[in-house]
Design a protein around this motif. Structure first.
Motif, PDB file in Angstrom:
ATOM      1  N   ASP A 223      50.753 -15.060  35.540  1.00  0.00           N
ATOM      2  CA  ASP A 223      50.705 -15.174  34.074  1.00  0.00           C
ATOM      3  C   ASP A 223      51.086 -16.575  33.589  1.00  0.00           C
ATOM      4  OD1 ASP A 223      49.850 -12.616  33.674  1.00  0.00           O
ATOM      5  OD2 ASP A 223      51.838 -11.788  33.264  1.00  0.00           O
ATOM      6  N   ARG A 224      51.838 -17.329  34.383  1.00  0.00           N
ATOM      7  CA  ARG A 224      52.228 -18.683  33.974  1.00  0.00           C
ATOM      8  C   ARG A 224      51.000 -19.539  33.702  1.00  0.00           C
ATOM      9  NH1 ARG A 224      55.429 -21.404  38.295  1.00  0.00           N
ATOM     10  NH2 ARG A 224      55.489 -23.072  36.699  1.00  0.00           N
ATOM     11  N   THR A 225      49.992 -19.419  34.552  1.00  0.00           N
ATOM     12  CA  THR A 225      48.756 -20.180  34.344  1.00  0.00           C
ATOM     13  C   THR A 225      48.074 -19.743  33.053  1.00  0.00           C
ATOM     14  OG1 THR A 225      48.408 -20.562  36.717  1.00  0.00           O
ATOM     15  CG2 THR A 225      46.464 -20.655  35.293  1.00  0.00           C
ATOM     16  N   LEU A 226      48.078 -18.452  32.781  1.00  0.00           N
ATOM     17  CA  LEU A 226      47.446 -17.953  31.554  1.00  0.00           C
ATOM     18  C   LEU A 226      48.198 -18.411  30.310  1.00  0.00           C
ATOM     19  CD1 LEU A 226      46.323 -14.338  32.521  1.00  0.00           C
ATOM     20  CD2 LEU A 226      45.203 -16.532  32.900  1.00  0.00           C
ATOM     21  N   ILE A 247      48.447 -11.181  38.002  1.00  0.00           N
ATOM     22  CA  ILE A 247      48.238 -11.313  36.560  1.00  0.00           C
ATOM     23  C   ILE A 247      48.475  -9.957  35.892  1.00  0.00           C
ATOM     24  CG2 ILE A 247      46.371 -11.548  34.866  1.00  0.00           C
ATOM     25  CD1 ILE A 247      45.413 -13.938  36.410  1.00  0.00           C
ATOM     26  N   THR A 248      49.056  -9.985  34.689  1.00  0.00           N
ATOM     27  CA  THR A 248      49.388  -8.740  33.989  1.00  0.00           C
ATOM     28  C   THR A 248      48.805  -8.738  32.572  1.00  0.00           C
ATOM     29  OG1 THR A 248      51.440  -9.535  32.961  1.00  0.00           O
ATOM     30  CG2 THR A 248      51.587  -8.740  35.240  1.00  0.00           C
ATOM     31  N   ASP A 249      49.016  -7.639  31.899  1.00  0.00           N
ATOM     32  CA  ASP A 249      48.567  -7.492  30.515  1.00  0.00           C
ATOM     33  C   ASP A 249      49.142  -8.592  29.613  1.00  0.00           C
ATOM     34  OD1 ASP A 249      46.914  -5.272  30.660  1.00  0.00           O
ATOM     35  OD2 ASP A 249      48.585  -3.872  30.515  1.00  0.00           O
ATOM     36  N   TYR A 250      50.365  -9.002  29.885  1.00  0.00           N
ATOM     37  CA  TYR A 250      51.029  -9.981  29.023  1.00  0.00           C
ATOM     38  C   TYR A 250      50.250 -11.297  29.012  1.00  0.00           C
ATOM     39  CZ  TYR A 250      54.953 -12.440  26.830  1.00  0.00           C
ATOM     40  OH  TYR A 250      55.741 -13.162  25.978  1.00  0.00           O
ATOM     41  N   LYS A 254      47.952 -12.988  25.856  1.00  0.00           N
ATOM     42  CA  LYS A 254      48.198 -14.326  25.332  1.00  0.00           C
ATOM     43  C   LYS A 254      46.909 -15.134  25.251  1.00  0.00           C
ATOM     44  CE  LYS A 254      52.623 -14.685  24.472  1.00  0.00           C
ATOM     45  NZ  LYS A 254      53.115 -15.028  23.112  1.00  0.00           N
ATOM     46  N   VAL A 255      46.105 -15.065  26.293  1.00  0.00           N
ATOM     47  CA  VAL A 255      44.829 -15.780  26.302  1.00  0.00           C
ATOM     48  C   VAL A 255      43.946 -15.276  25.170  1.00  0.00           C
ATOM     49  CG1 VAL A 255      42.687 -16.131  27.594  1.00  0.00           C
ATOM     50  CG2 VAL A 255      44.881 -16.378  28.744  1.00  0.00           C
ATOM     51  N   GLY A 256      43.899 -13.950  25.005  1.00  0.00           N
ATOM     52  CA  GLY A 256      43.077 -13.379  23.945  1.00  0.00           C
ATOM     53  C   GLY A 256      43.527 -13.791  22.552  1.00  0.00           C
ATOM     54  N   GLU A 257      44.828 -13.981  22.369  1.00  0.00           N
ATOM     55  CA  GLU A 257      45.365 -14.329  21.056  1.00  0.00           C
ATOM     56  C   GLU A 257      45.100 -15.786  20.689  1.00  0.00           C
ATOM     57  OE1 GLU A 257      49.476 -13.396  21.031  1.00  0.00           O
ATOM     58  OE2 GLU A 257      49.182 -11.232  20.845  1.00  0.00           O
ATOM     59  N   CYS A 270      42.103  -6.725  39.087  1.00  0.00           N
ATOM     60  CA  CYS A 270      43.443  -7.153  38.665  1.00  0.00           C
ATOM     61  C   CYS A 270      44.257  -5.881  38.442  1.00  0.00           C
ATOM     62  CB  CYS A 270      43.375  -7.985  37.383  1.00  0.00           C
ATOM     63  SG  CYS A 270      42.620  -9.612  37.595  1.00  0.00           S
ATOM     64  N   ARG A 271      45.119  -5.579  39.370  1.00  0.00           N
ATOM     65  CA  ARG A 271      45.742  -4.250  39.419  1.00  0.00           C
ATOM     66  C   ARG A 271      46.679  -3.964  38.249  1.00  0.00           C
ATOM     67  NH1 ARG A 271      47.989  -4.700  45.492  1.00  0.00           N
ATOM     68  NH2 ARG A 271      48.931  -6.525  44.489  1.00  0.00           N
ATOM     69  N   ASP A 272      47.241  -5.017  37.661  1.00  0.00           N
ATOM     70  CA  ASP A 272      48.197  -4.809  36.576  1.00  0.00           C
ATOM     71  C   ASP A 272      47.621  -5.151  35.205  1.00  0.00           C
ATOM     72  OD1 ASP A 272      50.290  -3.903  38.198  1.00  0.00           O
ATOM     73  OD2 ASP A 272      50.787  -5.954  38.777  1.00  0.00           O
ATOM     74  N   VAL A 273      46.304  -5.199  35.096  1.00  0.00           N
ATOM     75  CA  VAL A 273      45.641  -5.411  33.810  1.00  0.00           C
ATOM     76  C   VAL A 273      45.046  -4.080  33.375  1.00  0.00           C
ATOM     77  CG1 VAL A 273      43.778  -6.597  32.601  1.00  0.00           C
ATOM     78  CG2 VAL A 273      45.154  -7.827  34.294  1.00  0.00           C
TER      79      VAL A 273
END
Length: 313
Positions: A223-226, A247-250, A254-257, A270-273
Motif C-alpha cells: 500500500d505504500r506505493t499506492l 495490497i489492501t483495500d486501504y 486512496k488511489v481511487g480518491e 489481490c487477496r486482500d482487495v
C-alpha cells in the motif's frame, strides 16, 4: 560429330536465339533497375516504397547488387522506428546489427520478446540515439541493468519503457530511471520481481507525468506505493497491480480518491482487495477487471460458528 542434320541445326539455332533473348531480358532488367536507382532516394524511394516492404523483402533487395545494398543501408540508417515484434522469432542478432549500426534517428525501439538480443548489441544503439522516447525490451532475458543505467543517463526524453518479464531488473536501475527520465508516462514493470516499495516510490515521486503503470506480480509492492501514487500521480489513467498480494483495500481506496484521471484498474489475484474498496471505484465509472479470490462476502460470526457445529455433527 563433323556433320549435323537439318533438325540438329534448327534446334541449335533455336537455343542460340533463346539464349540471346534471355541475355537481352537480363540486360533490360539491369537497365530498368539502374533507372530505378536514379529516382531520389530520400524524397521518393524511402517514404513511398521501402517503408512498405517487409524486413525479409528489404534484405532480399539489399542482396541484388552493391548499389542496392548501399541504398538499403542508407534507408536503415534513416529509420526512426524499429519494431521487430512481427519477426522476433525469425530475426537474428546479425540482422539487427546490420539495420542498427548506422542509425542515429531512432525514436521508437520495440524489441519485445527478442530473446536473442544482448546488452553489448544495445549499448551502441542507445549511445547513438539519445532521442529515444519509446523502448520496449519486455521478455529480453539476456540483458542486464547496465542497459537501464545507460538509458537513464542518455535518453532523458524517454516517455515509454516496457520491461515486462525482465526478471533481471533491480531497484537501483529503476531509481536511476526515475531520477533521470522525469518525462516518463508509461512504465511496465510486470514480473520484475526485485522491484520493491522503495525503488517504486523513488521513481513515482520524480515522474509526475505517469499515465500508465503496471506493477503486476511483484511481491515487494504494498500500500505504500499506492499512497505515493495517490499523492504524486494526478494524471494516472491505467494501473495494474494484479497479483500484488500485499495490497489492501486501504491503498486501492486512496488511489481511487486522489487519482481523478484513473479509468482502468487491474487487481486480479489481490487477496486482500474486496468490494469494500472496489464498489467505490466502480461508482466513479472506473473499469475494474474481474479479480480472483477477493473477498466479497463477510459472514456473520454466528453463522461461522453454526457452520462449524454442523460440520462436527
Amino acid at each position: 560429330m563433323l556433320f549435323q542434320t537439318g533438325n540438329e541445326k534448327r534446334d541449335q539455332l533455336v537455343n542460340n536465339n533463346n539464349n540471346d533473348k534471355n541475355m537481352s531480358d537480363v540486360n533490360e532488367m539491369d537497365d530498368n533497375f539502374d533507372h530505378f536507382l536514379q529516382i531520389p532516394w530520400n524524397d521518393i524511394i524511402f517514404p513511398y516504397i521501402l517503408r512498405y516492404l517487409s524486413w525479409r523483402d528489404l534484405f532480399r533487395l539489399r542482396s541484388v547488387s552493391s548499389a542496392a545494398q548501399q541504398m538499403v543501408s542508407e534507408y536503415f540508417s534513416s529509420l526512426s522506428v524499429i519494431d521487430l515484434t512481427p519477426v522476433r522469432r525469425r530475426f537474428t542478432s546479425h540482422c539487427f546489427d546490420i539495420i542498427s549500426r548506422d542509425c542515429h534517428s531512432i525514436r521508437i525501439l520495440n524489441l519485445s520478446d527478442c530473446k536473442w538480443i544482448s546488452s553489448p548489441q544495445l549499448y551502441g544503439v542507445i549511445a547513438n540515439n539519445a532521442q529515444l522516447v519509446v523502448v520496449d525490451i519486455s521478455g529480453c532475458y539476456e540483458l542486464n541493468n547496465d542497459i537501464l543505467h545507460m538509458l537513464a543517463t542518455t535518453c532523458k526524453s524517454l516517455k515509454t519503457l516496457k520491461l515486462k518479464d525482465c526478471h533481471w531488473v533491480n531497484g537501483n536501475a529503476i531509481r536511476d530511471i526515475g531520477l533521470n527520465c522525469t518525462f516518463l508516462e508509461d512504465l511496465n514493470l510486470s514480473s520484475c520481481w526485485e522491484v520493491s516499495d522503495e525503488s517504486a516510490i523513488d521513481l513515482i515521486t520524480h515522474c509526475p507525468n505517469l499515465r500508465q503503470l503496471s506493477l503486476s506480480k511483484i511481491y515487494g509492492i504494498t500500500d505504500r506505493t499506492l499512497f505515493t501514487l495517490a499523492s504524486n500521480a494526478p494524471n494516472l489513467e491505467y494501473l495494474d497491480v494484479s497479483g500484488c498480494w500485499r495490497i489492501t483495500d486501504y491503498g486501492i481506496r486512496k488511489v481511487g480518491e486522489y487519482c481523478n484521471a484513473l479509468s482502468h484498474l487491474h487487481v486480479g489475484d489481490c487477496r486482500d482487495v474486496t468490494d469494500d474498496s472496489l464498489s467505490y471505484l466502480k461508482g466513479k465509472g472506473i473499469y475494474i477487471d474481474s479479480p480472483r479470490n477477493h473477498r466479497t462476502i463477510h459472514l456473520n460470526p454466528y453463522l461461522n460458528q453454526l457452520a462449524k457445529i454442523r460440520l462436527q455433527v
